[in-house]
Scaffold this motif. Structure first.
Motif, PDB file in Angstrom:
ATOM      1  N   UNK A   1       0.804  -1.234   0.000  1.00  0.00           N
ATOM      2  CA  UNK A   1       0.000   0.000   0.000  1.00  0.00           C
ATOM      3  C   UNK A   1       0.835   1.281   0.000  1.00  0.00           C
ATOM      4  N   UNK A   2       2.108   1.190   0.371  1.00  0.00           N
ATOM      5  CA  UNK A   2       2.918   2.389   0.467  1.00  0.00           C
ATOM      6  C   UNK A   2       3.619   2.739  -0.843  1.00  0.00           C
ATOM      7  N   UNK A   3       3.535   1.864  -1.839  1.00  0.00           N
ATOM      8  CA  UNK A   3       4.195   2.116  -3.117  1.00  0.00           C
ATOM      9  C   UNK A   3       3.352   3.059  -3.966  1.00  0.00           C
ATOM     10  N   UNK A   4       4.035   3.778  -4.842  1.00  0.00           N
ATOM     11  CA  UNK A   4       3.312   4.728  -5.689  1.00  0.00           C
ATOM     12  C   UNK A   4       2.413   4.018  -6.683  1.00  0.00           C
ATOM     13  N   UNK A   5       2.767   2.778  -7.045  1.00  0.00           N
ATOM     14  CA  UNK A   5       1.939   1.990  -7.965  1.00  0.00           C
ATOM     15  C   UNK A   5       2.275   0.519  -7.785  1.00  0.00           C
ATOM     16  N   UNK A   6       1.388  -0.341  -8.274  1.00  0.00           N
ATOM     17  CA  UNK A   6       1.648  -1.771  -8.199  1.00  0.00           C
ATOM     18  C   UNK A   6       2.876  -2.145  -9.020  1.00  0.00           C
ATOM     19  N   UNK A   7       3.038  -1.520 -10.183  1.00  0.00           N
ATOM     20  CA  UNK A   7       4.190  -1.835 -11.032  1.00  0.00           C
ATOM     21  C   UNK A   7       5.490  -1.458 -10.336  1.00  0.00           C
ATOM     22  N   UNK A   8       5.486  -0.305  -9.655  1.00  0.00           N
ATOM     23  CA  UNK A   8       6.689   0.112  -8.937  1.00  0.00           C
ATOM     24  C   UNK A   8       7.015  -0.890  -7.830  1.00  0.00           C
ATOM     25  N   UNK A   9       6.001  -1.334  -7.106  1.00  0.00           N
ATOM     26  CA  UNK A   9       6.205  -2.315  -6.039  1.00  0.00           C
ATOM     27  C   UNK A   9       6.756  -3.619  -6.605  1.00  0.00           C
ATOM     28  N   UNK A  10       6.182  -4.084  -7.704  1.00  0.00           N
ATOM     29  CA  UNK A  10       6.642  -5.333  -8.306  1.00  0.00           C
ATOM     30  C   UNK A  10       8.075  -5.221  -8.795  1.00  0.00           C
ATOM     31  N   UNK A  11       8.404  -4.100  -9.445  1.00  0.00           N
ATOM     32  CA  UNK A  11       9.766  -3.914  -9.941  1.00  0.00           C
ATOM     33  C   UNK A  11      10.768  -3.897  -8.797  1.00  0.00           C
ATOM     34  N   UNK A  12      10.354  -3.321  -7.661  1.00  0.00           N
ATOM     35  CA  UNK A  12      11.257  -3.165  -6.531  1.00  0.00           C
ATOM     36  C   UNK A  12      11.483  -4.479  -5.797  1.00  0.00           C
ATOM     37  N   UNK A  13      10.412  -5.254  -5.594  1.00  0.00           N
ATOM     38  CA  UNK A  13      10.516  -6.412  -4.704  1.00  0.00           C
ATOM     39  C   UNK A  13      10.456  -7.766  -5.402  1.00  0.00           C
ATOM     40  N   UNK A  14      10.140  -7.805  -6.686  1.00  0.00           N
ATOM     41  CA  UNK A  14      10.075  -9.098  -7.371  1.00  0.00           C
ATOM     42  C   UNK A  14      11.369  -9.901  -7.205  1.00  0.00           C
ATOM     43  N   UNK A  15      12.547  -9.313  -7.425  1.00  0.00           N
ATOM     44  CA  UNK A  15      13.780 -10.103  -7.278  1.00  0.00           C
ATOM     45  C   UNK A  15      13.990 -10.603  -5.850  1.00  0.00           C
ATOM     46  N   UNK A  16      13.616  -9.786  -4.868  1.00  0.00           N
ATOM     47  CA  UNK A  16      13.809 -10.184  -3.472  1.00  0.00           C
ATOM     48  C   UNK A  16      12.901 -11.363  -3.130  1.00  0.00           C
ATOM     49  N   UNK A  17      11.623 -11.276  -3.525  1.00  0.00           N
ATOM     50  CA  UNK A  17      10.698 -12.375  -3.267  1.00  0.00           C
ATOM     51  C   UNK A  17      11.146 -13.649  -3.967  1.00  0.00           C
ATOM     52  N   UNK A  18      11.639 -13.476  -5.175  1.00  0.00           N
ATOM     53  CA  UNK A  18      12.118 -14.640  -5.922  1.00  0.00           C
ATOM     54  C   UNK A  18      13.321 -15.273  -5.232  1.00  0.00           C
ATOM     55  N   UNK A  19      14.238 -14.446  -4.728  1.00  0.00           N
ATOM     56  CA  UNK A  19      15.430 -14.970  -4.051  1.00  0.00           C
ATOM     57  C   UNK A  19      15.039 -15.683  -2.756  1.00  0.00           C
ATOM     58  N   UNK A  20      14.108 -15.115  -2.005  1.00  0.00           N
ATOM     59  CA  UNK A  20      13.641 -15.769  -0.779  1.00  0.00           C
ATOM     60  C   UNK A  20      13.052 -17.135  -1.104  1.00  0.00           C
ATOM     61  N   UNK A  21      12.198 -17.178  -2.112  1.00  0.00           N
ATOM     62  CA  UNK A  21      11.568 -18.450  -2.500  1.00  0.00           C
ATOM     63  C   UNK A  21      12.629 -19.448  -2.947  1.00  0.00           C
TER      64      UNK A  21
END
Length: 646
Positions: free
Chosen positions: A576-596
């Motif tokens: 909810x704190x990101x300016x947009x869903x795309x910005x959130x995905x671009x920022x955290x997609x690699x981190x979530x993928x690495x955790x998984x």
């Protein structure tokens, strides 16, 4: 329960008085502790009187349509007046134009609060306005936790709290009841609903498909009972088969056969659910208190099976068809991505419908019901299955009139007679058989189906097409349905993951080095990229950066597993704190993928490690048991989220 006035062994029946809402003018409700309320002609009933007792039969074991058993010693006389006032309030609301179902939902909200209070507080929460105010604080904390763990949406929690406060203010007369209470904000409803993983989706749809296809074949092709129904391998049935019998429960899984509770619940030893046959008298005589009882049970079972095979529209076969229809409704939700209320109220008249091909993949199904054209969109490959459902629907109705596309037969008699009712108020209520087959199944409800389907359409066809299919505006789809799944994140991030390894060390080694919020570090303050072009630059002050640092280490134990899952938990709550869903995905997609990726590597080490990862995931995702570092971060996030509309 903390309170020990009695126990489940002390549960007892009590006389019942039924009242129908709205009450007649001048009607008085007597013996409130015995009252069951019927909400008009909706078929909905609730045992109001049972809430005059602190200890009641749990819903999980209460027989459907039967009054709730109670521990008589836990009776609280002062609750009579509280419940009576609530009944009159609901009745008056209906007289003033409120719907029966809406008032039923209101009672559900209040009773959920009372049930929580009775289970978690040491004294009667309804004793006074002051005790209710205290209980409200605790219940609000509970709702907040449910939101944080993803079990309910923030909009749902806010709505529950608001209606509960309004109801309690009237019942207590205390206008300042909620002063100082943290009010849960009601935001954008489905905003941030994360699509379920492909594994969750695949398992539920696999059960849907085999139940629908197998049980539809059983009734339409008039197969004999017992009937061998194929089930998915993950259900863990011998030979991937369960046997369907014309008896209560229809089947028993291997786990249920070994459960004494289920043995007592169904109590039908004449049926060999494991091998699909009736037991002989010699096999059964030792299972009953007398030989005559054993003979009677065997005789009754043979007659029941014989009648079910003679009468191709017997009650058990209608019950079997009902399970098949429920499974199709779940598949329809997954395919159409519609709101549950839209699905359960879809009008339908006859079988005169048209199919308009919209694209290579989608078609609009149109039917004129009550002079109005009803339209919904499904995939072209799903159309043949929809036609199969209509044939099953016609078989069940057998000439009965029903203006709903989806319905449920209830009050099923041995000869096949039944009443028609709309589908339940929650889609998950259709999945009772799914939960029996796979108790650990992460069930997907209508909300998640809609999010998952729309997200898939966005990824494949773009926002405009997804909005048209979902019958929403483009802005709504962009705001609410572009979260993406973890599996997709890994696919999209496969290139850098293939070049990353994991440096596993022992706990003894880790304790001699520097620990971090995501594992450990061999050389603190000397970050070294593990890749030439890491998606996140290593930074000793940013835990996410550690995951892409050559100095990062990890121990395959509960401590580091919880750290990784806690980081993931916090990331998912930052959307909810990101300016947009795309910005959130671009920022955290690699981190979530690495955790998984790291969790998968740990789980792959052994069966013990796989079970450890699974257990900690449930503790973190479902119950919010975070690593202490991330618990503090989450508390800070909750603090600042007070000014954010989710």
């Amino acid at each position: 329960m903390k309170r020990q006035a009695g126990g489940q062994d002390d549960l007892a029946d009590r006389p019942i008085r039924e009242y129908k809402l709205p009450l007649e003018v001048g009607d008085k409700v007597h013996s409130v502790e015995n009252v069951v309320i019927r909400f008009g002609d909706t078929g909905l009933t609730r045992d109001f009187g049972s809430f005059c007792y602190l200890e009641r039969e749990s819903r999980a074991i209460r027989a459907k349509g039967k009054p709730t058993k109670v521990v008589l010693a836990s009776f609280v006389p002062s609750r009579r007046r509280f419940m009576a006032k609530f009944i009159y309030w609901l009745s008056e609301g209906i007289r003033q134009g409120l719907s029966q179902r809406g008032q039923y939902l209101c009672s559900q909200i209040l009773f959920s609060f009372i049930a929580w209070a009775d289970a978690n507080l040491d004294s009667d929460a309804l004793a006074s306005a002051e005790t209710i105010a205290v209980a409200l604080v605790g219940y609000t904390d509970y709702l907040t936790h449910e939101v944080r763990t993803g079990r309910i949406a923030k909009d749902t929690a806010g709505g529950k709290q608001a209606r509960l406060i309004s109801c309690l203010r009237y019942l207590t007369g205390a206008e300042h009841l909620a002063d100082g209470l943290t009010h849960l904000r009601r935001g954008d409803g489905e905003n941030g609903t994360v699509p379920r993983s492909e594994k969750d989706i695949g398992q539920q749809l696999a059960i849907d498909l085999l139940l629908f296809e197998g049980l539809r074949t059983l009734v339409l092709q008039e197969e004999s009972l017992p009937f061998a129904l194929r089930v998915p391998p993950f259900v863990q049935q011998p030979y991937n088969v369960i046997w369907i019998f014309p008896t209560r429960g229809l089947f028993r899984t291997a786990a249920e056969i070994n459960s004494s509770a289920m043995q007592n619940g169904y109590g039908q030893f004449a049926y060999d659910f494991e091998n699909g046959r009736l037991r002989t008298y010699q096999e059964c005589k030792s299972l009953y208190e007398s030989k005559s009882v054993a003979k009677a049970v065997i005789h009754k079972a043979r007659i029941l099976v014989g009648k079910a095979n003679e009468n191709k529209r017997s009650g058990p076969r209608i019950s079997i068809a009902k399970v098949a229809m429920n499974s199709f409704v779940d598949m329809f939700l997954a395919n159409a991505g519609m709101d549950w209320e839209q699905v359960r109220t879809l009008q339908w008249e006859g079988d005169d419908f048209t199919v308009e091909r919209l694209t290579q993949d989608f078609s609009a199904v149109k039917n004129r019901a009550k002079g109005v054209v009803v339209t919904f969109t499904i995939t072209n490959v799903f159309l043949p299955r929809f036609r199969l459902y209509l044939s099953l629907r016609n078989w069940v109705l057998n000439g009965k009139k029903c203006d709903l596309l989806f319905f449920r037969p209830v009050g099923i008699c041995a000869d096949g007679g039944f009443r028609i009712e709309p589908l339940p108020l929650a889609s998950l209520d259709l999945l009772h058989v799914h939960r029996r087959l796979a108790p650990n199944l992460v069930v997907v409800g209508s909300r998640e189906w809609r999010s998952t389907k729309t997200n898939w359409n966005v990824d494949r066809y773009g926002t405009a097409a997804a909005a048209a299919i979902a019958q929403n505006s483009r802005a709504v789809v962009e705001t609410k349905y572009s979260a993406g799944t973890e599996t997709n994140a890994i696919k999209e991030s496969g290139e850098f993951l293939s070049r990353l390894s994991a440096k596993f060390v022992s706990r003894k080694h880790a304790d001699t080095k520097h620990t971090s919020p995501v594992g450990g570090c061999n050389n603190i303050n000397h970050p070294t990229p593990a890749l030439a072009d890491p998606p996140v630059n290593p930074d000793c002050h940013q835990p996410e950066g550690c995951l892409f640092c050559a100095e990062h280490t990890i121990v395959a134990d509960e401590i580091d597993i919880r750290k990784l899952l806690s980081l993931r938990y916090c990331i998912l709550h930052t959307r909810p704190f990101s300016s947009s869903k795309e910005h959130w995905k671009d920022l955290f997609r690699p981190v979530l993928a690495r955790i998984k990726d790291l969790l998968n590597r740990i789980a792959a080490k052994s069966e013990r490690h796989r079970l450890l990862v699974a257990r900690v995931r449930v503790e973190v995702d479902k119950y919010g048991k975070l690593d202490p570092y991330w618990e503090a971060k989450m508390a800070m996030l909750d603090e600042i989220s007070g000014d954010v509309t989710w």
